[in-house]
Design a protein around this motif. Sequence first.
Motif: not given
Length: 485
Positions: A257-258, A263-266, A412-414, A426-427
């Motif tokens: 799950d990239l 999301l967590f680290f950023g 942003f990720v989506v 998968g977000i």
Amino acid sequence: MAEPGSAGLLAGQSGDAQDRTAPTRRGTELSMLAFAAGLVTAALMLVEGNQNESLSLRILWYGLAYLALFGIAHLAVRKFAPYADPLILPCVALLNGIGLVMIYRLDLAGAESALQSNEEFQNAVPKQILWTTIALLMFLAVLYVLKDHRTLTRYGYTFGLVGLFMLGVPAVLPSVIAPTINGAKIWLVVGPLSIQPGEFAKILLLIFFAAFLVSKRDLFMAAGRRVMGIDLPRARDLGPILFCWAVSVMVLVAEKDLGSSLLFFGTVLVMLYVATERAIWVAVGLALFVGGCLLAYQLFGHVQVRVASWLDPFADYDRGGYQIAQALFGLGTGGVGGTGLGAGRPDMVPLANSDFITAAIGEELGFIGLAAVLLVYMLLAMRGLRSAIAVRDTFGKLLGGGLSFALLMQVFVVVGGVTKLIPMTGITAPFLSAGGSSLLANYVLVALLLRISDAARRPQTGQRPKPVNQVPIAEAGTVMVERPQ
């Protein structure tokens, strides 16, 4: 004739009276909610008119459910957080309503396809309304129970442990309980129920890091050696960020799950920068994350498959690249103005009502409509950041900033995955996509933002200190003052 000090007392009473009558702007919130309800109702009518060339009573029931849910939410904010920002809830309501419209539009297309092929089809809108109801109940519970956001600092480390457990538990459980769905091992499935614990873990970990940075801020402010004009952190102070890096890489590798990893680290990096105002922490964190991703790419085959599908989805069109290729075709078909609600073919994209709902919006509303949705997200995050800046305590500033940035990072990720800017994740899109875990977690996030906003905008109602009659210098006693060492 007034006694000495009476003028100051009267002024304090007058200021207190003015503070008690400060506007709450709940009327503005109600009018914006009414505008959102009208927009969503008109969109539902357009969808059904274009798709079925007639209108049914389902639109009435869906519209009434939407009005009832957010009417109750407005009354709860009016009661429990009367000074909260008046634009946060309307932005959420509009995004949720647009999501319901697109899910309903995809339901109509799915029902028509099932009718032609004599297959059974289950509408997703009733389930989405049910999840929205449960999410708003959690929203009300948070506003009712949490009277002051600062009380969360007492349980910061507990939240951190629970958050880490929820983030990593799918990776260690067997596939019977934690199956791999759509290439990611992030779900827990028990009978008919399924939940994504990582959605709730992100909020718990944000609370932990906000509390941790408030208590350990000086630890990260100290500089170590100076190399090429840059003050590097001390080696012994890198422990927390190395731990976050290890957890994010574990999520990337074990759960495939990239999105959650990024999301967590950023978000942690941004909170660290806000707390210390030292850009070197962001640079060190980004270098660690890039190094971890390169290492994972060399060691694990599924990471290489994801990257290959991202670089050239048409090279493996029939398998790994099909979904992203169809999304790009849909966005290209929509162009600038879109095909119109109910007039496109967004159902040709797999998972169009969840992971790829922004592709469906881009096809039928075009670049203009998708940009408008992104602007609503930006407005929501900006109001959250504004509340974080205005609140008076450091914990509230860090938590409000972290929650707002987490929302932006998720968008942003989506959108980055749908538009092939970054590899697919998968977000789901907050408030837009079908799914229960995302709705529940994001409504809790909004409740926390409203609580912080209420604390930031609430006027000080305590009486101002009365002026003290000064003793003449000639009659003042001697005071011993110790010189600081």
